[in-house]
Design an enzyme around this catalytic site. Structure first.
Site, PDB file in Angstrom:
ATOM      1  N   ARG A 294     -28.749 -13.645  25.147  1.00 38.21           N
ATOM      2  CA  ARG A 294     -28.733 -12.338  24.399  1.00 38.21           C
ATOM      3  C   ARG A 294     -29.366 -12.485  22.976  1.00 38.21           C
ATOM      4  NH1 ARG A 294     -22.573 -10.647  26.442  1.00 38.21           N
ATOM      5  NH2 ARG A 294     -23.353  -9.954  28.340  1.00 38.21           N
ATOM      6  N   TYR A 434     -31.109  -5.442  30.154  1.00 41.51           N
ATOM      7  CA  TYR A 434     -30.549  -6.548  30.621  1.00 41.51           C
ATOM      8  C   TYR A 434     -29.857  -7.626  29.676  1.00 41.51           C
ATOM      9  CZ  TYR A 434     -35.379  -8.771  29.363  1.00 41.51           C
ATOM     10  OH  TYR A 434     -36.477  -9.092  28.756  1.00 41.51           O
ATOM     11  N   GLU A 435     -29.403  -8.695  30.455  1.00 39.74           N
ATOM     12  CA  GLU A 435     -28.393  -9.420  29.767  1.00 39.74           C
ATOM     13  C   GLU A 435     -27.221  -8.682  29.129  1.00 39.74           C
ATOM     14  OE1 GLU A 435     -28.774 -12.381  30.415  1.00 39.74           O
ATOM     15  OE2 GLU A 435     -31.030 -12.437  30.746  1.00 39.74           O
ATOM     16  N   GLY A 436     -26.897  -7.775  29.917  1.00 42.29           N
ATOM     17  CA  GLY A 436     -25.526  -6.804  29.444  1.00 42.29           C
ATOM     18  C   GLY A 436     -26.141  -5.586  28.720  1.00 42.29           C
TER      19      GLY A 436
END
Lengths: 593, 593
Positions: A294, A434-436
């Site tokens: 993140r 992406y990555e949440g």
């Protein structure tokens, strides 16, 4: 054709004048004197500028191609990856026990920013490998570490993370991929994973997939998820690459951007996997990768904004169009350069003040990670845990916005692919997802991080800002008016927002969650306001000390003043929205939308 | 695969309940009773939904191809264009003298919104033709009108506008294309034009280029620019299509989006052209096209946001992910639909409240154009002239932002081309750039329109808001708190910004121009706040009258409440930025950026 120049001077300023890393008590920082740091960043710059940047638009145009089950990367990628490996760039902050150089994470972050700005799609191959390396390093058995890490440190083998399935992304408890235990202690992994970045390619001898799956009979939902190492090729006992595992590429996705990275559908068909960490504790292990990832994604956000800004700035200086209303600036030419026009400057200053503030914020975050890991400093760990969603969410939202603004400077040429500005915006767009997705970051921030450990981390943040203000106000009327006052106001807005959540979130959590996105941005602005205040102080100190590049320090202060005057007022709007609560957000029945 | 449903109910509400067009004294409006309007909009909806929308992603994927000097449009475009022509859709508001249907512009706007939402790239072919039609209709000789208009009304011949050259876009005074007078009264036009939308294609028998060029010996700069009709095929005296003119397609640009539209480099090599309007008055004639085109582009902005919103909404209702924190909503399913989550709703409400507010704003603008043209109403003309840059700039900036937000609802799927959300964002992006980049709109607004005719148009706007508030406050405490108060505050911010420009722009015009972009957005928010207040009133009236769709009217009020509570607070931030003046914006030397 766009170009990229690594911002070594500014990176040096943040590392040494603002964060003063050489003076910090973090193990390893003592090696980073100015000369060493600059030498490393200069060498990295050569790779970024001369090797990676020239491949950026090639990667976009050619994309990755799946042929007979094998992914072919764009022209030049393999040779560049070899150069990167040979230069040791993939091993910078890795553990020396497995061939790494053991340098601090903050330095790897500065280098990562350069590589990401130069070629975001390319840098994801080593980036994901590093994430997988970290997960195995933290959770793997000694045997697993010895088997995989040395090759992953050098990127002879690359890594991936496999979370998403067609029907579940954020809500991983719905996962269907299963892992059936075998007599020899291994597992047979079966299922389909999608959106697997660097899922397969032709640049390494093996791909080490980290795969989330459920062991049948385990707990329902997210508590029954375990993490597995599933190599593309089984590794023999002697460490050599053995037979092909039952994992294959279903297809490569057609995406809006980052075409140079192979985003794969991966099919696991009784593939051999090895449990990483404990049964049913897969999410914990995966989070080791995800937190690092993140912050890396936050970096991508402002790195794309930086390269886009650099090109927009050059264009604004070169392109002659219209005349300065306050008086002709280029009397010999048919028109003045774009940069004379106030609205072009407003746009460029928005970009510049964001990028430089974001850089300081990201490096500060990275230094907190070094403190947390190397000093086992719980306060630093709590603070970076709190700020990870802000770094990811705020820096990628603004990064995309700024890349889009940079595109705007080009007018129609910004929309034409050959100028490269469209690619920066298209590539930057994924970082918000992406990555949440950023909405999930906001949920993580407000729903989990704010209240973590009794809220002590956010209290520590407020205390830190308060202390900074108390220590630095009243010495310079200009500084007070231009930095301290706006920072104080913004920080008050953030506290008022937190107070609103405390007072109203108890009776209805939606009162907090409806304001989560605004809170993430409000927090981001306060962090950048703090960073700008610190940078202005550091620049003042250098100006007073003399003997440096005065233009650079004066520009730094002026850029900070811009951020405080023109960006920080956003906090008031975010607070207003937050304080309007859940009612307007939740009023409609779903059917009535 | 995305879909589109034409918002006929909402369009009807704006036209008949808010603008009450059937009660207005504009010639032609009397024909637009509810039944007639709805019948036309329903028929248009069939074309939009069934003919144009299914071709949208085909157009994106295939794009336009230049083969042997001829542009081939995507599969299905030609047949769709024939259907559109046969249905009379290209002639809606055109002059009956030339085969048009003579319907009001406000109705054509509603239909145009549908077509643009369904397939933006496609609708540019008739859209540009309409712009060229208007220029010839206003400035052409009788002979020119008779020669070109009947075929352009039916789109048997399509039109283009040729302004930009490689080295000049906004600053057309730098233009190099020249037009040399010939003995027969025609001109030989030579030069290169770029970014020519619909520049060539295989869907019409002729392309009528309107080309800006300089007649040698004329005044320097923008005052020496004239407008020419340059047909692809010379038109014979009997009106038939004759020999090929010396105009050719240099190439088709590779763009970020609107791939279905052929954006051409056009080369004129002593092409035969005919002066349109007066010598050296080309900009005036071109502005006839550009003002109309700018409103059309504003329409594109919110239309793309609408179709993106519609799809995001469906996805949010269908996709199961996570659980409502206030209690499970879908106990039979493995998870609740996305729409239960507050941050998803926040995002959807941002989109919905923008799109519906923008629709009212655009239709109101179109009705002012009808008033201006058909009643020769100078006040309406001044007001729409003032608001054209706001409609263009604000609605396209927000339109792109909202299309991007809609993409976000899909998570990773939003970034994958097959879901179609990327296309909406990529297509929407151009609207911020063409027909005058939005920074140029802001300059036009603050540098020209604000002070036009002694500033009387902006004063009239303030007066109108003031009157609306005076007439409607004090009757309903909820309405006062939810609509009147926020509108009053936002309007005060706008007035304060105008006052700041007056007081500080004289001594340094950059004090005004540095705030121009923020002023454009501030103005846009006030306009949407006014529209929402009017819509809420209209909905209240319908609820009180009874017998209608109560859910629709209650939803309308709730959506308006959201806009007032969550979007209108932006005006405070815009004002803060504006009041910080030129200093932070202009502080840096260009070399120090």
């Amino acid at each position: 054709m766009p170009s990229y120049k690594a911002p070594v001077t500014d990176q040096m300023f943040v590392l040494h004048d603002v964060l003063k890393i050489a003076e910090q008590d973090v193990p390893g920082y003592d090696e980073l004197d100015r000369e060493t740091t600059e030498a490393i960043l200069d060498e990295a710059a050569k790779v970024a500028q001369d090797v990676l940047a020239p491949l950026n638009s090639i990667g976009d145009t050619e994309g990755c191609v799946l042929e007979n089950g094998v992914v072919r990367t764009p022209t030049g990628f393999k040779a560049a990856f070899d150069q990167m490996r040979e230069g040791g760039w993939t091993a910078l902050d890795c553990d020396p026990e497995y061939g790494g150089q053991g340098l601090p994470y903050v330095l790897a972050t500065a280098v990562g920013e350069q590589f990401s700005a130069a070629n975001m799609a390319f840098n994801m191959y080593p980036g994901l490998t590093h994430g997988a390396y970290s997960a195995i390093h933290t959770h793997g058995s000694d045997a697993q570490k010895e088997t995989y890490l040395p090759k992953m440190v050098t990127c002879e083998w690359t890594g991936t993370m496999n979370l998403t399935e067609p029907h579940c992304g954020t809500d991983l408890g719905l996962m269907r991929t299963k892992a059936v235990p075998q007599d020899d202690g291994s597992y047979k992994v079966t299922g389909q994973k999608i959106f697997i970045s660097a899922g397969d390619h032709d640049m390494s001898d093996n791909v080490i997939h980290l795969v989330l799956a459920k062991i049948p009979g385990g707990p329902d939902g997210i508590k029954g998820v375990s993490l597995f190492i599933v190599p593309k090729f089984i590794v023999n006992d002697d460490g050599s690459v053995g037979e092909r595992n039952a994992v294959s590429v279903g297809k490569i996705e057609e995406k809006m951007g980052i075409h140079g990275n192979s985003t794969c559908v991966m099919n696991y068909d009784e593939a051999t996997g090895y449990l990483l960490g404990q049964e049913h504790k897969g999410m914990r292990a995966m989070f080791t990768m995800m937190n690092e990832a993140r912050i890396g994604v936050g970096l991508q956000g402002y790195a794309q904004a930086d390269v886009a800004f650099q090109n927009a700035l050059e264009y604004a200086k070169d392109r002659l169009q219209g005349r300065d209303v306050t008086g002709v600036k280029n009397p010999e030419g048919p028109a003045d350069p774009l940069i004379v026009h106030p609205d072009i400057r407003r746009n460029l200053m928005d970009q510049k003040s964001f990028v430089e503030g974001a850089r300081a914020f990201a490096f500060w975050g990275a230094s907190l990670i070094d403190r947390a890991h190397k000093l086992e400093d719980d306060a630093a760990d709590g603070l970076i845990s709190l700020m990870t969603p802000v770094i990811k969410g705020f820096l990628t939202d603004k990064g995309f916005e700024m890349a889009t603004n940079a595109q705007q400077v080009y007018g129609g040429h910004g929309y034409i692919e050959e100028w490269g500005m469209s690619q920066f915006a298209r590539d930057a767009r994924i970082a918000m997802i992406y990555e949440g997705a950023n909405g999930v970051q906001a949920l993580d921030l407000v729903g989990r991080k704010l209240g973590q450990d009794g809220g002590k981390h956010v209290m520590a943040f407020f205390e830190m800002v308060k202390t900074f203000i108390a220590e630095n106000k009243g010495q310079d009327a200009d500084f007070d008016a231009q930095f301290i006052e706006p920072l104080k106001n913004a920080s008050k807005d953030l506290q008022a927002a937190g107070m609103y959540f405390m007072q109203n979130g108890m009776k209805n959590p939606n009162n907090a969650l409806s304001g989560s996105y605004d809170f993430m941005h409000l927090f981001g602005h306060v962090c950048l306001g703090l960073m700008w205040s610190k940078m202005a102080l550091a620049a003042k100190a250098r100006l007073e000390a003399g003997g440096g590049d005065d233009d650079f320090y004066q520009t730094k202060i002026a850029t900070g003043r811009y951020y405080m005057a023109r960006q920080l007022p956003m906090t008031a709007t975010h607070l207003s929205r937050i304080q309007s609560g859940a009612e307007p957000v939740m009023a409609l029945e779903a059917a009535n939308f």
